[in-house]
Each structure stands twice: as structure tokens, then as C-alpha cells.
Design a protein around this motif. Structure first.
Motif, PDB file in Angstrom:
ATOM      1  N   LEU A  73       0.830  -1.205   0.000  1.00  0.00           N
ATOM      2  CA  LEU A  73       0.000   0.000   0.000  1.00  0.00           C
ATOM      3  C   LEU A  73       0.865   1.256   0.000  1.00  0.00           C
ATOM      4  O   LEU A  73       0.500   2.267  -0.601  1.00  0.00           O
ATOM      5  CB  LEU A  73      -0.933   0.012   1.204  1.00  0.00           C
ATOM      6  N   ILE A 112      -1.667  -4.926  -0.917  1.00  0.00           N
ATOM      7  CA  ILE A 112      -3.046  -4.495  -1.172  1.00  0.00           C
ATOM      8  C   ILE A 112      -4.026  -5.641  -0.925  1.00  0.00           C
ATOM      9  O   ILE A 112      -5.072  -5.458  -0.290  1.00  0.00           O
ATOM     10  CB  ILE A 112      -3.180  -4.003  -2.628  1.00  0.00           C
ATOM     11  N   LYS A 145     -10.514   4.319   1.053  1.00  0.00           N
ATOM     12  CA  LYS A 145     -11.556   3.719   0.219  1.00  0.00           C
ATOM     13  C   LYS A 145     -11.333   4.057  -1.254  1.00  0.00           C
ATOM     14  O   LYS A 145     -11.509   3.204  -2.145  1.00  0.00           O
ATOM     15  CB  LYS A 145     -12.930   4.205   0.675  1.00  0.00           C
ATOM     16  N   MET A 148      -8.426   1.974  -2.604  1.00  0.00           N
ATOM     17  CA  MET A 148      -8.805   0.575  -2.791  1.00  0.00           C
ATOM     18  C   MET A 148      -9.817   0.410  -3.928  1.00  0.00           C
ATOM     19  O   MET A 148      -9.846  -0.638  -4.590  1.00  0.00           O
ATOM     20  CB  MET A 148      -9.362   0.008  -1.486  1.00  0.00           C
ATOM     21  N   THR A 149     -10.631   1.419  -4.173  1.00  0.00           N
ATOM     22  CA  THR A 149     -11.552   1.368  -5.313  1.00  0.00           C
ATOM     23  C   THR A 149     -10.769   1.318  -6.616  1.00  0.00           C
ATOM     24  O   THR A 149     -11.098   0.566  -7.539  1.00  0.00           O
ATOM     25  CB  THR A 149     -12.488   2.591  -5.310  1.00  0.00           C
ATOM     26  N   ALA A 151      -7.779   0.137  -6.879  1.00  0.00           N
ATOM     27  CA  ALA A 151      -7.150  -1.188  -6.911  1.00  0.00           C
ATOM     28  C   ALA A 151      -8.107  -2.229  -7.488  1.00  0.00           C
ATOM     29  O   ALA A 151      -7.684  -3.141  -8.219  1.00  0.00           O
ATOM     30  CB  ALA A 151      -6.709  -1.599  -5.504  1.00  0.00           C
ATOM     31  N   ASN A 160     -13.487  -4.193  -2.535  1.00  0.00           N
ATOM     32  CA  ASN A 160     -12.992  -3.121  -1.678  1.00  0.00           C
ATOM     33  C   ASN A 160     -13.291  -3.469  -0.223  1.00  0.00           C
ATOM     34  O   ASN A 160     -14.443  -3.693   0.149  1.00  0.00           O
ATOM     35  CB  ASN A 160     -13.688  -1.806  -2.054  1.00  0.00           C
ATOM     36  N   CYS A 162     -13.185  -1.517   2.305  1.00  0.00           N
ATOM     37  CA  CYS A 162     -13.737  -0.376   3.042  1.00  0.00           C
ATOM     38  C   CYS A 162     -15.257  -0.359   2.852  1.00  0.00           C
ATOM     39  O   CYS A 162     -15.780   0.202   1.887  1.00  0.00           O
ATOM     40  CB  CYS A 162     -13.126   0.935   2.541  1.00  0.00           C
TER      41      CYS A 162
END
Length: 387
Positions: A73, A112, A145, A148-149, A151, A160, A162
Motif C-alpha cells: 500500500l 493491497i 476507500k 482501494m476502489t 485497486a 474493496n 472499506c
């Protein structure tokens, strides 16, 4: 073949029994790489089921390379910030702060793909328990968030992590509002060169950066209108930077009440240089205003001299917007005046104050009393039929 190992052939993938008695599943991915399942299974049936699901992922184009999510990350997040298009300098600074101080300490050395829902929940609770403000935690959560979206979009992870309902919503405490008398008391005690700054922040609703970047040519004294075209802000590591307003809607024309026009006219005459592009508000050294210096040298003293509680300079804008709402400005009017493209912020100022509630109650009382004094149609008919 060793009698301690059993293999089983199938159309997709392979399973074999390990010396431990557990079963391993392997398959060839769309990229041609032969991969084992991330875990072993207690039974051959469990291994077969896992391979069936994996084959369905490939056929449905839902397969994700399990090695892709191994990026840390700390690296992916830094790249995410660097690659965001058209971010304002202040936003880049905020993201960097949140990332360094609140994301990296917990997730920086995690891949991740290893960041899961329970870890996100524990991370958020730990921040709140440590006394980090709810607003900052909400901002940090929204940043995580968003990263990660992306990703998920980049096919690094499937889902995701989150997923905490409402965690990204900021519930800021109610901002203080000054009365008109308090605003003028503050303007009366502050150094003369900052009197108009106080009044324009309140009654024109301009932000600090917009006021600091204002030029003589932006004020039309004949019409009482100020034009907002840019702002001057301090960015860590860069110093003072001229930027566009916070949004396209931030470029606007704001009509000022006649009450403050004489003060602005006097300020332009006494403190602003003659050139059209001269800054309207400058310090004693004729240099641009710096927020930190102003707060330390001027603002705190003015509040004390005016016997006002400790408030932020931005609360003057909040006060002015509330006054405009109480004066009857619609949501659309407030959006234009404030320089917002969304109605969300404008709606904040549509809340009723206690004073406004009392005014409404008094008007209802008056209306009801007058209605009672005037006989209704039924009462008039009864009175007419009485002998």
C-alpha cells in the motif's frame, strides 16, 4: 509414485493428496502460469469445489492474478496520489498528510490484497480511540476507500475492504455564528488595515485565500460587486501559491451590501497600491497576507480586544452565509454567492436559528389570533339565525 501421495486427474486443474493427508489444488491461469490454491483442503471434494469456482472465474472473465495484489500500500498509495489529475495543491497536501500519518503506519507494509474488512474496522476504531478527530478519521477513511476502489478497477483485488456504512461522512460540530454587532465590534478593534478584510469575509462571504488574492481591479465600487478569479494560499514546501478557486463555480461575482462600501472605499484609498493588479489586502511591509502570521499577530489579539470567544477566521464566512440565508436567500442564491457547485454546503445554511424559530412562532401566533377574532362562515351563519 509414492504411496503417501494421491493424485486425481480432471478436466480443469489438478488435485493431489499431500503427505500430511490434506489436499492441494493447482491450475493453469489465463496467463499460462501454473499456480497452487492459496490454502490446502481437508478433503478432495473441497479441493474439487475450489477448482470448479476458479474455472468459472476464468470463463466469466472474473479472474484476477493473485500476484497482482502483492504490491505494498505504501507504494500503490503514493503512486495513486501522484497520478490523480488536476488535484489542487492544497488537496495534494491534505492527501499526503493523511496518507503519511494515518494510513502508512497501519497498512504501509501490507500488500493491497492482504487488507481485509476486519483490519479496516480495527484501524478506524484505533484512530478514534487514540483521540484523532472524527472529521480527520472520516477523511482518512475516504482516502483509503478511494485508493482501494482504484485497486479494484486495476484488477489488483476483487473487492474493496472499506465497507463501513457512514464511516466516510464528516459530522463537523456546529460552527459558531457572530451577531452583526459582534462582527462590527471585531472590525472596530482590529488594526485599521484589516477592518475591510473582516467585513468582506463576513458580508461578501469570501474565503481567506480569495481575499488574499484579491486585486484592485476585482472590485467595482460603482456597482458594489467583487469579482473572485483566483486565490492565494500557502502550500507546505512551496510557500504562497496562486491557484484557481476551489471549483469552477468559485469564479463568481458577489454583490456587497451598501453597509460596508464606505469601509472598502477607504481601505482602497489608504492601504491598497494604485496599480490595477495591486493586492487589495497586504501586510505592513506591503507584502501579501499570510494566514499563519495573521492568525498569530492580528486575529488572536482582535478577538481578545473585542471580548469574543476563540473562533476561526473562516467562521466569518459562515456567519455571513447564515445571515444571507436568514435574509431569504434560496439554496441556488447561496450556492452562487458561496461559489459551490453542489447544494450540500448551501443547505447547511438553510437550518433555522432559535431567533428565526421565535420569529416564525410569533407570526403564527399573530395569524392565529387575528383568525380567531374574525368570525368564521359557520359562526356568522349561527349568529344570523339567532333570534
Amino acid at each position: 509414485m509414492s504411496k503417501n501421495k494421491k493424485t486425481s486427474k480432471r478436466r480443469f486443474g489438478r488435485v493431489r493428496q499431500l503427505p500430511s493427508g490434506r489436499w492441494q489444488a493447482r491450475y493453469s491461469g489465463p496467463d499460462g502460469v501454473d499456480r497452487p490454491a492459496p490454502e490446502t483442503f481437508a478433503t478432495k471434494t473441497d479441493a474439487d469445489i475450489w477448482l470448479t469456482k476458479k474455472e468459472a472465474e476464468i470463463l466469466n472473465d472474473d479472474w484476477i492474478d493473485p500476484d497482482a495484489g502483492k504490491i505494498l500500500l505504501s507504494k500503490y498509495g503514493r503512486d495513486w496520489i501522484d497520478e490523480r489529475p488536476n488535484l489542487r495543491p492544497r488537496t495534494v497536501e491534505l492527501y499526503g498528510y493523511l496518507f503519511r500519518n494515518h494510513l502508512v503506519p497501519t497498512f504501509g507494509e501490507r500488500a493491497i490484497a492482504e487488507i481485509k474488512d476486519p483490519q479496516v474496522r480495527r484501524w478506524r476504531k484505533t484512530l478514534l480511540d487514540a483521540g484523532v478527530s472524527a472529521v480527520t478519521v472520516a477523511k482518512a477513511y475516504r482516502l483509503l476507500k478511494a485508493i482501494m476502489t482504484t485497486a479494484v478497477d486495476d484488477l489488483l483485488i476483487k473487492r474493496n475492504p472499506c465497507r463501513i456504512k457512514g464511516a466516510g461522512q464528516e459530522k463537523s460540530p456546529e460552527r459558531p455564528i457572530l451577531s452583526v454587532a459582534q462582527v462590527f465590534r471585531l472590525a472596530d478593534v482590529v488594526e485599521g488595515r484589516y477592518r475591510a478584510l473582516i467585513l468582506m469575509a463576513t458580508f461578501a462571504g469570501l474565503r481567506w485565500g480569495e481575499l488574499a488574492g484579491l486585486q484592485r481591479q476585482d472590485i467595482d465600487m460603482e456597482t458594489g460587486v467583487v469579482r473572485v478569479r483566483r486565490q492565494l494560499i500557502t502550500v507546505t514546501g512551496q510557500g504562497l501559491v496562486y491557484t484557481d478557486p476551489k471549483s469552477e463555480a468559485g469564479k463568481r461575482m458577489v454583490a456587497m451590501p451598501g453597509l460596508i462600501l464606505d469601509d472598502i472605499r477607504d481601505h482602497l484609498k489608504d492601504f491598497t497600491l494604485e496599480a490595477d493588479d495591486a493586492l487589495v489586502f497586504i501586510g505592513p511591509d506591503n507584502g501579501p497576507l499570510r494566514n499563519v502570521n495573521f492568525n498569530r499577530r492580528v486575529w488572536s489579539k482582535a478577538l481578545a480586544d473585542a471580548e469574543l470567544p476563540k473562533i476561526h477566521f473562516h467562521d466569518l464566512r459562515h456567519t455571513g452565509n447564515t445571515l444571507a440565508a436568514n435574509a431569504g436567500a434560496s439554496t441556488r442564491d447561496l450556492m452562487k454567492r458561496m461559489g459551490h457547485s453542489s447544494s450540500r454546503a448551501a443547505l447547511i445554511y438553510q437550518h433555522s436559528t432559535d431567533e428565526r424559530q421565535r420569529e416564525i412562532a410569533d407570526k403564527l401566533d399573530d395569524l392565529a389570533r387575528r383568525a380567531q377574532e374574525k368570525p368564521s362562515g359557520t359562526q356568522r351563519a349561527r349568529k344570523k339565525n339567532q333570534p
